[in-house]
Design a protein around this motif. Structure first.
Motif: not given
Length: 602
Positions: A302-306, A295-298
Motif C-alpha cells: 500500500n505504499h507504491p512507487l510513483k 534514488r533509494a525507496y522502501d
C-alpha cells in the motif's frame, strides 16, 4: 376491408373530406402517414435519454460484469482459460463464442457501456440547461390562497402594505432568498443548490465513466518477478505478464529502471499466529531514465512507487535458490538464481526447476523442493517446513538428462519440465538432499549441481492509468453532489400585504418546502411581525393592537387572548374550512414571467 372502402367512398361523395390545402402535413387522403424515419429516430432518442433507460443500462453493465469475475479472463490468466476449455469440451466453446473469457473487451459489453454513457449525457445535459434557466428566472408568483399551503400564517399590523413588502424583501434577502415584489406580494425562493448537487452527481458519474474508459484505452498493467540483486527495465520483454489498453502504444512506456537491493519479511515467532507475516519491505533503487540519478525507496504494501507516470506495487514474495550446474566435461552450464513457487503459503514450502540446455554431451535438468526451515515430520518419515523464514533452508534434488526441448522453438514454462519419460529421462540414483554450500555429483559422471545459497524475490505490479486522477476527482464530486442534494431542499415563501378593516394591514405568509416543513418558516414569520409593543401586558386581545396569527404548520400559534397555543384555520367564507394541504388550484399573476411552482427532482 370492403366496409372501409365503402366508408371512404361515402365521405368523398358527401363532400365532407377536408380539401388538400387544409390537410395536416402528415395526412394524405384523410389517413395519417405514420411517424416516418425522422419521427422514429426522435422517439428512439427520447426513450434512450430517459432515467428509466439509464437505470436499466446501469443494471445491464453490472450484470455483464458478473461473468468477468466468475470465469477466467484472457487478459489476466490465459493459462486458466486454456485449462477451462480443456475441461469443458461442450460448454467452453459456446462461452468463448459469446466472449465470456474476454468480457470487458467484448462488443456487446462495449455497446452497453456506450449506450449508458449516451443515455446519461442525453438525460443530464438538458436537465442542466433547464436548471440554469430556472435559476435565472423570477420566483413564481404568489398563489391566490396562501392558507392552502403546507405552511401559512396571517397577522395584522399598523404598517402600510408598501412598508410591509419592503421589510419582507429585506428580511428574505437577509436569509439569502431571491426576492421579487410585484402585484402586492413578495415572492421568494432559495434551495437551488439541492438540484445543483443532484445534477453534479450525475455529471460526475458521466465523468467517472469517461475516466474509466480513458484508462482502459491508453493504460497498461504488467507483472514482473524481481530477484535480489537484479534490475527491471520498463520494456515489454521484461514483463512476465502484460495487459495493454486498446489504444496503447509501445512508445508510451517510460524508460525507468528498478533494482531490488534487499527484501525482508517479518513473521510472528510464537502463539496462535506463529508464521503469519507482519511486515514486507523491499529496499530498491530506481532511475527515471537511463542517465538519471539513482534514488533509494522502501517499497511496502500500500505504499507504491510513483515513477514515469506509473505506480509500482509490491504484490508478494518468495525464494530463489542459487545453483551452479556443471556438465560431464566440468564446464559451468548454468549459474544463477531460480525463482521457486510456493506449494503451501503458510510455511512457504516451494518447488522449482533448473534447466541447463548448454550442458554437454547431454542436457541436464533438475526438479527441486525447498524447505525454508526444514525439520522431520511427526512420523519421522518426511521433511516439512516448520517456519516461513529461512532458518534452515534445505532442498531436495531430482536429476534428469536428455533433450529439454528448448531447441524446438516451442515456448515452455520456467516452472515446469517438459518431456519427462520421453525426451528427458531421470538419472538413476540422481536424488539428493542439499544444504547451502553442498554439491551433488551425478552418478556416471553426468555432471554436478551445487546449492550456493538462498535469495528472495518480490513480485511487482506496474500500473499506468491515465484516467486515475480524473476518476478520483469525479468520485469526490459525486459524493459531494449526492450529499448536497440530500442536505439542501427547495424552499419558497410568499408574503401578501393588503388593506384590512380599521385602516390596518393584513399580512398573509405562505411557505412551500420540498419534503417536510422546516422551522425556518416560523423564524421568517417572527421577523416579519417584529416586536410587539404590548407583549409585556398579558391578557389583552388582538384588538388592542397586538398582532394575531393563525398558523397551519402544526406548531403553536399566538392569538393575543391568553398567550396559549391554539391551532387555527383560514377560511374564505364563514363556516367553510380550507384544508391544510397545498392546493394545485393556485394561480400566479398572468402579467409576468414566473418559474414553476414546483420542480420535479429525479
Amino acid at each position: 376491408m370492403t366496409e372501409t372502402r365503402h366508408a371512404d367512398t361515402d365521405v368523398r361523395e358527401a363532400g365532407t373530406e377536408a380539401p388538400e390545402a387544409r390537410r395536416a402535413p402528415g395526412e394524405a387522403g384523410g389517413r395519417p402517414l405514420g411517424l416516418g424515419p425522422l419521427g422514429w429516430l426522435r422517439w428512439g432518442w427520447r426513450q434512450l435519454t430517459t432515467m428509466r433507460t439509464a437505470l436499466i443500462l446501469l443494471f445491464l453493465v453490472a450484470l455483464g460484469a458478473v461473468p468477468g469475475s466468475v470465469l477466467p479472463q484472457r487478459g489476466q490468466a490465459p493459462e486458466k482459460v486454456v485449462r477451462y476449455l480443456d475441461e469443458h469440451k461442450t460448454l467452453g466453446p459456446w462461452l468463448d463464442k459469446l466472449s465470456m473469457f474476454d468480457v470487458f473487451a467484448a462488443p456487446w459489453f462495449a455497446a452497453i457501456y456506450i449506450l449508458l454513457f449516451v443515455s446519461l449525457a442525453g438525460c443530464v445535459v438538458p436537465r442542466a440547461g433547464k436548471h440554469y434557466r430556472s435559476m435565472r428566472a423570477r420566483p413564481p408568483a404568489a398563489p391566490r390562497n396562501l392558507g392552502r399551503l403546507p405552511q401559512s400564517a396571517t397577522f395584522e399590523t399598523d404598517a402600510a402594505p408598501e412598508d410591509v413588502l419592503a421589510g419582507a424583501r429585506e428580511a428574505l434577502r437577509g436569509r439569502r432568498f431571491r426576492v421579487d415584489v410585484s402585484g402586492g406580494a413578495a415572492s421568494a425562493e432559495k434551495g437551488y443548490l439541492g438540484e445543483t448537487g443532484n445534477l453534479l452527481f450525475h455529471l460526475a458519474l458521466l465523468a467517472l465513466l469517461f475516466a474509466l474508459g480513458l484508462g482502459n484505452l491508453f493504460g497498461y498493467r504488467g507483472n514482473v518477478l524481481l530477484t535480489e540483486g537484479k534490475t527491471f527495465a520498463n520494456s515489454l520483454s521484461q514483463y512476465d505478464q502484460f495487459t495493454p489498453g486498446r489504444a496503447f502504444s509501445d512508445g508510451e512506456l517510460a524508460p525507468f529502471t528498478v533494482t531490488l537491493d534487499d527484501f525482508k519479511a517479518e513473521y510472528e515467532p510464537d502463539g496462535e499466529k506463529r508464521g503469519q507475516a507482519t511486515e514486507f519491505n523491499a529496499k530498491i533503487h530506481y532511475r527515471k531514465s537511463p542517465d538519471g540519478e539513482d534514488r533509494a525507496y522502501d517499497l511496502q504494501i500500500n505504499h507504491p512507487l510513483k515513477v514515469g507516470g506509473a505506480k509500482v506495487y509490491l504484490l508478494g514474495h518468495g525464494y530463489a535458490p542459487v545453483f551452479t550446474v556443471k556438465d560431464a566435461k566440468g564446464n559451468v552450464a548454468f549459474q544463477d538464481s531460480v525463482p521457486f513457487l510456493a506449494m503451501e503459503p503458510r510455511n512457504l514450502t516451494s518447488e522449482g526447476v533448473i534447466k541447463a540446455p548448454d550442458a554437454e554431451p547431454d542436457q541436464l535438468a533438475f526438479y527441486a523442493i525447498l524447505w525454508p526451515t526444514a525439520m522431520a515430520s511427526e512420523d519421522q518419515k518426511q521433511i516439512v517446513s516448520a517456519f516461513p523464514a529461512p532458518l534452515r533452508p534445505v532442498v531436495t534434488i531430482t536429476a534428469f538428462k536428455g533433450d529439454i526441448g528448448l531447441d524446438s522453438g516451442t515456448p515452455q514454462s520456467v516452472y515446469r519440465l517438459e518431456g519427462i519419460g520421453k525426451t528427458l529421462q531421470p538419472v538413476k540414483g540422481g536424488q539428493k538432499l542439499l544444504e547451502p554450500g553442498e554439491t551433488f555429483t551425478l552418478p556416471g559422471g553426468a555432471g554436478s549441481v551445487t546449492f550456493d545459497g538462498l535469495r528472495e524475490y518480490a513480485t511487482l505490479s506496474v500500473n499506468h492509468d491515465p484516467g486515475r486522477i480524473p476518476a478520483l476527482i469525479a468520485a469526490v464530486l459525486a459524493v459531494l453532489g449526492v450529499a448536497t442534494s440530500f442536505m439542501v431542499r427547495r424552499r419558497r415563501v410568499w408574503v401578501r400585504a393588503s388593506a384590512g378593516k380599521g385602516g390596518r394591514t393584513v399580512v398573509e405568509v405562505g411557505g412551500l418546502t420540498l419534503g417536510s416543513p422546516t422551522s425556518e418558516f416560523d423564524d421568517i414569520v417572527t421577523a416579519l411581525r417584529g416586536p410587539s409593543p404590548d407583549s409585556d401586558q398579558p391578557g389583552e386581545t388582538g384588538e388592542t393592537g397586538e398582532a394575531s396569527e393563525t398558523s397551519e404548520t402544526g406548531e403553536a400559534s399566538e392569538t393575543g387572548e391568553t398567550g396559549e397555543a391554539e391551532p387555527g384555520v383560514e377560511t374564505d367564507e364563514p363556516g367553510e374550512t380550507e384544508p391544510g394541504a397545498a392546493s394545485g388550484a393556485s394561480e400566479p399573476d398572468a402579467d409576468r414571467d414566473s418559474g414553476p411552482a414546483t420542480e420535479p427532482k429525479e
